[in-house]
Design an enzyme around this catalytic site. Structure first.
Site: not given
Ligand code: ZN
Ligand code: NAG
Ligand code: NAG
Ligand code: NAG
Ligand code: NAG
Ligand code: NAG
Ligand code: NAG
Length: 515
Positions: A354, A379
């Site tokens: 992320e 992510h």
């Molecule tokens: Zn999260």
């Protein structure tokens, strides 16, 4: 060429390449058509065979989508805070709300419920105190006695008294809401010019919510309300990342982690009993990634114990907090290897990638997550930049949990059409769609994220089959056992059939009220 030939679609790819290598002439339109079909078939849902009823719905959806693609401004190209009203007015969105979306596999405990409920319900309860921090945020506590002051916060005031003094309580309540979420009516680009600013506000908002939600009576109501909001959005299953914080009572006494987990289990059972077409929820125990290695080792021990004592509700373990400023996974390799060393099961569901800090230690988290045998990737925003990690994730069926609105609000991407997961979807990489922290982003449930994916990533060629595969993925890549997955899929299928019939108006009259 050699690489291409090893791939399943090599023959068709050769059509083009061999052609280009041959005599120059106008390309054959039939070959072109075949290549277009080939690419379309490689995307998420590209191989899904639709029933007659589904084809009918698909045609309807396609029409709606054509209208949506022609809109200006195009909602997926706009910051979600400004796009939300545009999205709400979209027929595609309205259909997505009704669609049974399966499970939400990446959602956090303190951001399940919209802040309006938190302010209107929670802060109106008796014994609620509030203070103002040095830097214009607020904190809360419930207490039967006047609570001891917090550092860097004004003396506590009883919220009831403060509210009584306000000329306009609506304005006051709105200002409280403004502290509990990132969502704002102001221009988000001006208010949050960089990742640092938006993350700072994000962390302050969590701290503001903390004292409200960790109060025992609120804790159970909040979770029940959170399940309700996902259920209303036609989500039937949840995997909740939960910090399992110490929960407190009015007299200041506290409960331990096991109590908190057990309470999640009891409330989930109650909710499922009240809503038989809801499948359930499981908990991924999380810890802040800023802790040091010895704290991590202790917490991993605790997680193994919880996994053993509560195998039904415990799904596994993860870390939370901003990756860019937290410690990389590799720092915790000893602690995170404890389960494997002892032959104990503790599935991991690591947030990884992320970030847009390419090439840094943080950016290694994706490969390290896979080395540590993660079951899914939270992510995976940076996955396209890691061909080896991407390949491993595909081969091992380690699904990426894509949370588009979160990535946009936290400033990794502006225009959703440029989201890296659009490329993953075009080749049916294992992935699921989730909403991360919907309350923080002014969203709720899963439909807004599904909208961004379907309209923003998918382009015109992504159709009902993509949505169906995404919903099924959310069960297939869940932590449920294969037996439980079968039951969940059957439940989902019943709801899907109903959705189809309702949306195409082919339902028998006596069942219309169930739509
Ligand atoms: Zn999260
Ligand atoms: C808050 O929500 C709970 C649980 O839904 C409900 O019982 C209670 O009446 C609500 N309280 C207020 C003040 O709205
Ligand atoms: C706000 O105050 C807290 C606690 O004093 C501090 O940790 C945080 O960094 C501050 N944030 C800003 C934006 O100054
Ligand atoms: C309070 O403020 C809101 C919005 O700012 C406004 O709509 C409302 O009329 C105000 N109420 C009173 C009693 O002044
Ligand atoms: C947070 O709450 C305080 C107190 O009501 C208010 O002054 C401030 O404007 C709020 N902040 C936001 C961002 O709404
Ligand atoms: C790790 O963090 C804990 C809690 O903050 C602290 O008590 C401990 O001394 C730290 N250990 C090391 C080795 O830094
Ligand atoms: C990897 O994780 C899965 C799921 O938790 C587990 O079944 C398997 O034993 C793990 N493998 C290793 C080598 O740790």
């Amino acid at each position: 060429m050699a690489v291409l030939l090893q791939r399943p679609h090599a023959a068709a790819a050769c059509l083009l390449l061999c052609y280009l290598g041959g005599v120059l002439a106008v390309p054959d339109p039939r070959q072109r058509e075949a290549l277009i079909r080939l690419e379309a078939s490689m995307q998420t849902g590209g191989q899904v065979v639709l029933t007659d009823a589904e084809q009918k719905l698909d045609a309807l959806l396609f029409k709606m989508k054509q209208g949506e693609m022609a809109r200006t401004p195009f909602p997926p190209a706009v910051h979600f805070f400004k796009a939300r009203d545009l999205i709400r007015a979209s027929p595609v969105f309205n259909l997505l709300q009704k669609m049974p979306k399966g499970g939400a596999l990446h959602v956090h405990d303190l951001s399940m419920v919209d802040v309006e409920w938190v302010v209107k319900n929670v802060t109106y309860r008796p014994h609620c105190y509030m203070c103002f921090t040095d830097n214009q945020s607020i904190r809360f506590i419930f207490s039967s006695q006047w609570p001891k002051a917090l550092p860097h916060c004004s003396p506590w005031t009883l919220l009831e008294n403060l509210r009584a003094k306000m000329i306009n309580t609506t304005d006051f309540d709105n200002s409280i809401m403004g502290n509990l979420t990132l969502f704002t009516d102001q221009d988000p680009e001006t208010l949050y010019p960089s990742q640092d600013e938006v993350w700072d506000k994000f962390e302050q908002a969590f701290l503001a919510v903390w004292g409200l939600v960790t109060y025992a009576p609120v804790f159970t109501d909040y979770y029940y309300q959170g399940l309700t909001q996902f259920y209303m959005d036609n989500v039937m299953y949840l995997e909740l990342r939960a910090l399992l914080p110490e929960i407190y009572e009015l007299d200041g006494s506290t409960h331990d982690t096991a109590w908190t987990l057990k309470t999640y289990q009891e409330v989930t059972r109650q909710f499922t009993a009240d809503h038989p077409d809801f499948f359930g929820a499981r908990i991924i125990f999380t810890i802040y990634r800023g802790v040091n290695a010895s704290v991590m080792a202790r917490v991993v021990e605790e997680a193994m114990k919880l996994q053993r004592d509560f195998p039904d509700i415990m799904a596994g373990f993860d870390m939370v907090g901003r990756e860019d400023t937290g410690r990389p996974l590799w720092d915790f390799r000893d602690a995170l290897s404890l389960p494997a060393e002892r032959g104990v099961t503790l599935p991991f569901f690591f947030h990884a990638g992320e970030t847009n800090l390419e090439g840094t230690d943080v950016d290694q988290n994706l490969l390290d997550a896979l080395l540590l045998n993660t079951s899914r990737i939270g992510h995976g925003f940076a996955l396209l930049r890691h061909p080896v990690a991407k390949d491993l994730s595909r081969k091992r069926g380690v699904a990426v949990e894509v949370c588009p609105i979160s990535n946009q609000v936290l400033k990794l991407v502006n225009d959703m059409r440029n989201h890296p997961a659009a490329a993953l979807m075009s080749e049916n990489h294992p992935l699921v769609i989730s909403s991360d922290d919907p309350a923080m982003f002014g969203a709720s449930g899963l439909s807004y994220d599904f909208y961004e994916v379907f309209v923003g990533f998918g382009g015109i060629r992504s159709r009902l089959g993509s949505l169906k595969e995404l919903a099924i993925n959310s069960i297939r890549y869940s932590s449920l056992t294969s037996k439980q997955q079968e039951v969940a899929l059957a439940l989902w299928q019943r709801r899907w059939d109903m959705f189809k019939a309702c949306s195409t108006g082919t339902l028998l009259m006596e069942n219309v009220e169930n739509c």
